[in-house]
Write an enzyme that holds these catalytic residues in place. Sequence first.
Site, PDB file in Angstrom:
ATOM      1  N   SER A   1       0.832  -1.196   0.000  1.00  0.00           N
ATOM      2  CA  SER A   1       0.000   0.000   0.000  1.00  0.00           C
ATOM      3  C   SER A   1       0.876   1.260   0.000  1.00  0.00           C
ATOM      4  CB  SER A   1      -0.955  -0.049   1.197  1.00  0.00           C
ATOM      5  OG  SER A   1      -1.974   0.910   1.084  1.00  0.00           O
TER       6      SER A   1
ATOM      7  N   ASP B   1      -8.246  -5.129  -6.271  1.00  0.00           N
ATOM      8  CA  ASP B   1      -7.716  -4.186  -5.287  1.00  0.00           C
ATOM      9  C   ASP B   1      -7.875  -2.757  -5.809  1.00  0.00           C
ATOM     10  OD1 ASP B   1      -6.220  -2.645  -3.525  1.00  0.00           O
ATOM     11  OD2 ASP B   1      -4.437  -3.912  -3.615  1.00  0.00           O
TER      12      ASP B   1
ATOM     13  N   HIS C   1      -7.431  -5.656  -1.145  1.00  0.00           N
ATOM     14  CA  HIS C   1      -6.216  -4.890  -0.834  1.00  0.00           C
ATOM     15  C   HIS C   1      -5.445  -5.491   0.335  1.00  0.00           C
ATOM     16  CE1 HIS C   1      -3.463  -1.564  -0.742  1.00  0.00           C
ATOM     17  NE2 HIS C   1      -3.838  -1.202   0.474  1.00  0.00           N
TER      18      HIS C   1
END
Length: 276
Positions: free
Chosen positions: A157, A213, A266
Site C-alpha cells: 500500500s 484491489d 487490498h
Amino acid sequence: LRQIPIAAGLLLWSAALVIALPTPISWNIPFATQMARMSFAAYCDPNKVTDWSCKWCTNAVTIVSTPQNSADATFSYIAYDSHNIYLVFRGSHNIPNWIDVNLRFAKIIPYKNVTSVMVHEGFWDAYQNLKPQILAGLQTAVSECPHCSKIVVSGHSLGAALSMLAGLDLVDEKHVTRPLVIVNYGCPRVGNAMFGPYFNKFVNAIRVVHAADLVPHMPPTLLGFLHTTQEVWNPSGSTYQVCSKINGEDPTCSDSLLLPDSISDHMFYMGLQGTC
C-alpha cells in the site's frame, strides 16, 4: 594522445552499458510470498518487529534499525539474512496518515535536472522524512553483512509507494552500490508518464496486484498519474499473470477490470490476510 583500437573501444563501451543496467528481477512465487510476509510484518507492534517476534516474523533475519516518523505516522525496518539486506515500509497506519500522505495528489519535480519527471508530493515528503534514518541503517547493514549480495526494498500500500521512491533514490543518488530490486504489493500510482521511463533506467520492480484491489488504481490516471512496470496480476486463486515489461498500465492485467473497487482484496496478498 594514445589511441584505443576500435574493437577494444567497443568492448569497453559494451561493458559500461552492462554495468549501468538495473539489476534483473524475475517472478518467483516463494520469494514473493516471503516478501509479502515481511511487508505485513511492518504493520505489527514495532517492539515485536524490533525483536522479530511478530506473527509474520517467521524467517531468520537480524533487525538493524526501524526508521520512523511520528508526524507522518510512517514506519519501516532494515534487516538482513544470510543472503540479502531488506528495507521494508509499512502501509497507512491510521486515518490521519491516509489523509495527510495518500490524499495529497499534487505532483512535484524531485530529480536534479529532470524537470519532466514528477511524483506524488505526499509520498515524496514521507520518504524524505525517513531518508536520513534509512541511509544510516543501510550503512550499518552493509557493514554487518559484507557478504549480502543485494538489497531488496518492499512494502504494501503506502509502503509500496515508498519502496518505489526509496529504491530509485538509493540507486539514482548512488547511496548504495550493491544490486537493488523492488517487490511490493497493492502499490498506488507514484508518478507521471515520464516517471516510469526514468525509474526503469535505474531499478527493476515487481508490483503484485491482487484481483480488484482498489489502491493500485489510485490516484486516477485523469490526474496525470501512471504506473511503472512490471505488474504481476493475481486475478484469482493461485493464478499469476506476468504483465507487460514496457507498459505499466497493461490493459490485459488489472486495468482490464471495469470497476476495481475492492478494499478486501487490498489486504489479501500471496494467499495471506494482511492483519497483525
